[in-house]
Motif scaffolding. Structure first.
Motif, PDB file in Angstrom:
ATOM      1  N   ILE A 132      21.961 -22.435 -16.916  1.00 35.14           N
ATOM      2  CA  ILE A 132      22.397 -22.023 -15.580  1.00 35.14           C
ATOM      3  C   ILE A 132      21.236 -21.404 -14.814  1.00 35.14           C
ATOM      4  O   ILE A 132      20.984 -21.763 -13.656  1.00 35.14           O
ATOM      5  CB  ILE A 132      23.591 -21.049 -15.670  1.00 35.14           C
ATOM      6  N   ARG A 133      20.492 -20.506 -15.454  1.00 34.00           N
ATOM      7  CA  ARG A 133      19.348 -19.864 -14.783  1.00 34.00           C
ATOM      8  C   ARG A 133      18.277 -20.883 -14.403  1.00 34.00           C
ATOM      9  O   ARG A 133      17.767 -20.877 -13.279  1.00 34.00           O
ATOM     10  CB  ARG A 133      18.754 -18.772 -15.666  1.00 34.00           C
ATOM     11  N   ILE A 134      17.940 -21.766 -15.327  1.00 29.32           N
ATOM     12  CA  ILE A 134      16.930 -22.781 -15.046  1.00 29.32           C
ATOM     13  C   ILE A 134      17.431 -23.730 -13.959  1.00 29.32           C
ATOM     14  O   ILE A 134      16.684 -24.106 -13.058  1.00 29.32           O
ATOM     15  CB  ILE A 134      16.548 -23.565 -16.326  1.00 29.32           C
ATOM     16  N   GLY A 135      18.703 -24.104 -14.016  1.00 29.92           N
ATOM     17  CA  GLY A 135      19.287 -24.982 -13.004  1.00 29.92           C
ATOM     18  C   GLY A 135      19.210 -24.383 -11.611  1.00 29.92           C
ATOM     19  O   GLY A 135      18.922 -25.080 -10.632  1.00 29.92           O
ATOM     20  N   LYS A 136      19.427 -23.077 -11.495  1.00 26.78           N
ATOM     21  CA  LYS A 136      19.324 -22.415 -10.197  1.00 26.78           C
ATOM     22  C   LYS A 136      17.890 -22.423  -9.686  1.00 26.78           C
ATOM     23  O   LYS A 136      17.647 -22.643  -8.497  1.00 26.78           O
ATOM     24  CB  LYS A 136      19.855 -20.982 -10.281  1.00 26.78           C
ATOM     25  N   LYS A 137      16.935 -22.204 -10.591  1.00 24.12           N
ATOM     26  CA  LYS A 137      15.525 -22.256 -10.188  1.00 24.12           C
ATOM     27  C   LYS A 137      15.132 -23.675  -9.769  1.00 24.12           C
ATOM     28  O   LYS A 137      14.406 -23.862  -8.795  1.00 24.12           O
ATOM     29  CB  LYS A 137      14.622 -21.772 -11.328  1.00 24.12           C
ATOM     30  N   MET A 138      15.629 -24.666 -10.498  1.00 24.00           N
ATOM     31  CA  MET A 138      15.356 -26.058 -10.146  1.00 24.00           C
ATOM     32  C   MET A 138      15.909 -26.370  -8.759  1.00 24.00           C
ATOM     33  O   MET A 138      15.217 -26.950  -7.918  1.00 24.00           O
ATOM     34  CB  MET A 138      16.005 -27.006 -11.168  1.00 24.00           C
ATOM     35  N   SER A 139      17.143 -25.985  -8.543  1.00 23.24           N
ATOM     36  CA  SER A 139      17.789 -26.252  -7.268  1.00 23.24           C
ATOM     37  C   SER A 139      17.037 -25.597  -6.118  1.00 23.24           C
ATOM     38  O   SER A 139      16.813 -26.219  -5.073  1.00 23.24           O
ATOM     39  CB  SER A 139      19.240 -25.755  -7.319  1.00 23.24           C
ATOM     40  N   TYR A 140      16.636 -24.348  -6.306  1.00 25.47           N
ATOM     41  CA  TYR A 140      15.882 -23.654  -5.255  1.00 25.47           C
ATOM     42  C   TYR A 140      14.596 -24.407  -4.928  1.00 25.47           C
ATOM     43  O   TYR A 140      14.306 -24.693  -3.761  1.00 25.47           O
ATOM     44  CB  TYR A 140      15.546 -22.217  -5.666  1.00 25.47           C
ATOM     45  N   LEU A 141      13.822 -24.736  -5.952  1.00 27.14           N
ATOM     46  CA  LEU A 141      12.547 -25.402  -5.712  1.00 27.14           C
ATOM     47  C   LEU A 141      12.755 -26.749  -5.020  1.00 27.14           C
ATOM     48  O   LEU A 141      12.099 -27.057  -4.027  1.00 27.14           O
ATOM     49  CB  LEU A 141      11.777 -25.621  -7.013  1.00 27.14           C
ATOM     50  N   LEU A 142      13.698 -27.535  -5.505  1.00 26.00           N
ATOM     51  CA  LEU A 142      13.885 -28.888  -4.993  1.00 26.00           C
ATOM     52  C   LEU A 142      14.539 -28.914  -3.613  1.00 26.00           C
ATOM     53  O   LEU A 142      14.326 -29.842  -2.840  1.00 26.00           O
ATOM     54  CB  LEU A 142      14.707 -29.716  -5.984  1.00 26.00           C
ATOM     55  N   ARG A 143      15.304 -27.887  -3.277  1.00 29.48           N
ATOM     56  CA  ARG A 143      15.996 -27.884  -1.981  1.00 29.48           C
ATOM     57  C   ARG A 143      15.261 -27.075  -0.908  1.00 29.48           C
ATOM     58  O   ARG A 143      15.372 -27.387   0.265  1.00 29.48           O
ATOM     59  CB  ARG A 143      17.408 -27.335  -2.143  1.00 29.48           C
ATOM     60  N   HIS A 144      14.562 -26.019  -1.310  1.00 29.81           N
ATOM     61  CA  HIS A 144      14.019 -25.102  -0.306  1.00 29.81           C
ATOM     62  C   HIS A 144      12.586 -24.655  -0.549  1.00 29.81           C
ATOM     63  O   HIS A 144      11.887 -24.345   0.404  1.00 29.81           O
ATOM     64  CB  HIS A 144      14.877 -23.826  -0.231  1.00 29.81           C
ATOM     65  N   GLY A 145      12.156 -24.546  -1.800  1.00 35.87           N
ATOM     66  CA  GLY A 145      10.955 -23.796  -2.096  1.00 35.87           C
ATOM     67  C   GLY A 145       9.711 -24.537  -2.509  1.00 35.87           C
ATOM     68  O   GLY A 145       8.728 -23.907  -2.891  1.00 35.87           O
ATOM     69  N   ALA A 146       9.698 -25.858  -2.439  1.00 38.15           N
ATOM     70  CA  ALA A 146       8.521 -26.594  -2.924  1.00 38.15           C
ATOM     71  C   ALA A 146       7.265 -26.220  -2.142  1.00 38.15           C
ATOM     72  O   ALA A 146       6.255 -25.839  -2.742  1.00 38.15           O
ATOM     73  CB  ALA A 146       8.768 -28.100  -2.862  1.00 38.15           C
ATOM     74  N   ALA A 147       7.316 -26.307  -0.839  1.00 40.82           N
ATOM     75  CA  ALA A 147       6.130 -26.019  -0.018  1.00 40.82           C
ATOM     76  C   ALA A 147       5.675 -24.579  -0.196  1.00 40.82           C
ATOM     77  O   ALA A 147       4.479 -24.308  -0.330  1.00 40.82           O
ATOM     78  CB  ALA A 147       6.419 -26.311   1.449  1.00 40.82           C
ATOM     79  N   GLU A 148       6.623 -23.653  -0.222  1.00 38.78           N
ATOM     80  CA  GLU A 148       6.296 -22.227  -0.381  1.00 38.78           C
ATOM     81  C   GLU A 148       5.609 -21.943  -1.708  1.00 38.78           C
ATOM     82  O   GLU A 148       4.842 -20.984  -1.821  1.00 38.78           O
ATOM     83  CB  GLU A 148       7.564 -21.374  -0.323  1.00 38.78           C
ATOM     84  N   ASN A 149       5.898 -22.763  -2.701  1.00 36.90           N
ATOM     85  CA  ASN A 149       5.346 -22.552  -4.040  1.00 36.90           C
ATOM     86  C   ASN A 149       4.208 -23.500  -4.366  1.00 36.90           C
ATOM     87  O   ASN A 149       3.803 -23.616  -5.521  1.00 36.90           O
ATOM     88  CB  ASN A 149       6.469 -22.671  -5.076  1.00 36.90           C
ATOM     89  N   GLY A 150       3.686 -24.190  -3.360  1.00 39.83           N
ATOM     90  CA  GLY A 150       2.537 -25.066  -3.561  1.00 39.83           C
ATOM     91  C   GLY A 150       2.825 -26.306  -4.368  1.00 39.83           C
ATOM     92  O   GLY A 150       1.928 -26.876  -4.986  1.00 39.83           O
ATOM     93  N   VAL A 151       4.088 -26.739  -4.375  1.00 36.81           N
ATOM     94  CA  VAL A 151       4.480 -27.932  -5.120  1.00 36.81           C
ATOM     95  C   VAL A 151       4.623 -29.089  -4.135  1.00 36.81           C
ATOM     96  O   VAL A 151       5.363 -28.992  -3.150  1.00 36.81           O
ATOM     97  CB  VAL A 151       5.804 -27.694  -5.876  1.00 36.81           C
ATOM     98  N   ALA A 152       3.905 -30.183  -4.403  1.00 37.96           N
ATOM     99  CA  ALA A 152       3.971 -31.361  -3.534  1.00 37.96           C
ATOM    100  C   ALA A 152       5.351 -31.990  -3.632  1.00 37.96           C
ATOM    101  O   ALA A 152       5.909 -32.151  -4.724  1.00 37.96           O
ATOM    102  CB  ALA A 152       2.901 -32.369  -3.939  1.00 37.96           C
ATOM    103  N   ILE A 153       5.905 -32.342  -2.470  1.00 39.18           N
ATOM    104  CA  ILE A 153       7.216 -32.985  -2.410  1.00 39.18           C
ATOM    105  C   ILE A 153       7.104 -34.189  -1.483  1.00 39.18           C
ATOM    106  O   ILE A 153       6.512 -34.108  -0.407  1.00 39.18           O
ATOM    107  CB  ILE A 153       8.305 -31.984  -1.969  1.00 39.18           C
ATOM    108  N   SER A 154       7.628 -35.319  -1.923  1.00 40.78           N
ATOM    109  CA  SER A 154       7.530 -36.550  -1.129  1.00 40.78           C
ATOM    110  C   SER A 154       8.496 -36.502   0.053  1.00 40.78           C
ATOM    111  O   SER A 154       9.401 -35.665   0.105  1.00 40.78           O
ATOM    112  CB  SER A 154       7.837 -37.767  -2.006  1.00 40.78           C
ATOM    113  N   SER A 155       8.332 -37.438   0.968  1.00 40.94           N
ATOM    114  CA  SER A 155       9.196 -37.477   2.144  1.00 40.94           C
ATOM    115  C   SER A 155      10.658 -37.729   1.778  1.00 40.94           C
ATOM    116  O   SER A 155      11.562 -37.329   2.513  1.00 40.94           O
ATOM    117  CB  SER A 155       8.717 -38.548   3.125  1.00 40.94           C
ATOM    118  N   ASP A 156      10.901 -38.345   0.620  1.00 36.36           N
ATOM    119  CA  ASP A 156      12.277 -38.561   0.182  1.00 36.36           C
ATOM    120  C   ASP A 156      12.738 -37.511  -0.836  1.00 36.36           C
ATOM    121  O   ASP A 156      13.774 -37.663  -1.485  1.00 36.36           O
ATOM    122  CB  ASP A 156      12.486 -39.979  -0.352  1.00 36.36           C
ATOM    123  N   GLY A 157      11.977 -36.418  -0.949  1.00 39.79           N
ATOM    124  CA  GLY A 157      12.428 -35.262  -1.717  1.00 39.79           C
ATOM    125  C   GLY A 157      12.072 -35.223  -3.186  1.00 39.79           C
ATOM    126  O   GLY A 157      12.517 -34.317  -3.900  1.00 39.79           O
TER     127      GLY A 157
END
Length: 90
Positions: free
Chosen positions: A19-44
């Motif tokens: 559950i904890r890891i899933g919440k962190k995954m969801s945050y990064l993939l939905r909102h936090g990639a750019a803020e955390n320096g993680v490259a995200i493609s135009s299709d997510g």
């Protein structure tokens, strides 16, 4: 009566760690990639290795796959392209 997140995890068969890891995954993939320096493609999509680095050394690829496979709401999509694995929020 208000249901806790622990009870929701128990219903879906996920452990507290999942559950904890899933919440962190969801945050990064939905909102936090750019803020955390993680490259995200135009299709997510994010490179799975980048997600694992963000989650820390206690998280394995097998655990992420388990979270993806056992998520009752099917929140994630995984693909392999060019020999590399990618993940996105669905």
């Amino acid at each position: 009566m208000v249901e806790s997140t622990q009870n929701k995890g128990a219903k879906s068969g996920q452990s507290g760690l999942e559950i904890r890891i899933g919440k962190k995954m969801s945050y990064l993939l939905r909102h936090g990639a750019a803020e955390n320096g993680v490259a995200i493609s135009s299709d997510g999509y994010v490179l799975m290795d980048d997600l694992l680095n963000y989650l820390g050394n206690k998280t394995s690829l097998e655990l992420v796959h388990s979270i993806v496979d056992n998520n009752d709401k099917k929140r994630y999509e995984v693909k392999i392209e060019g020999g590399k694995e990618y993940i996105r929020a669905a």
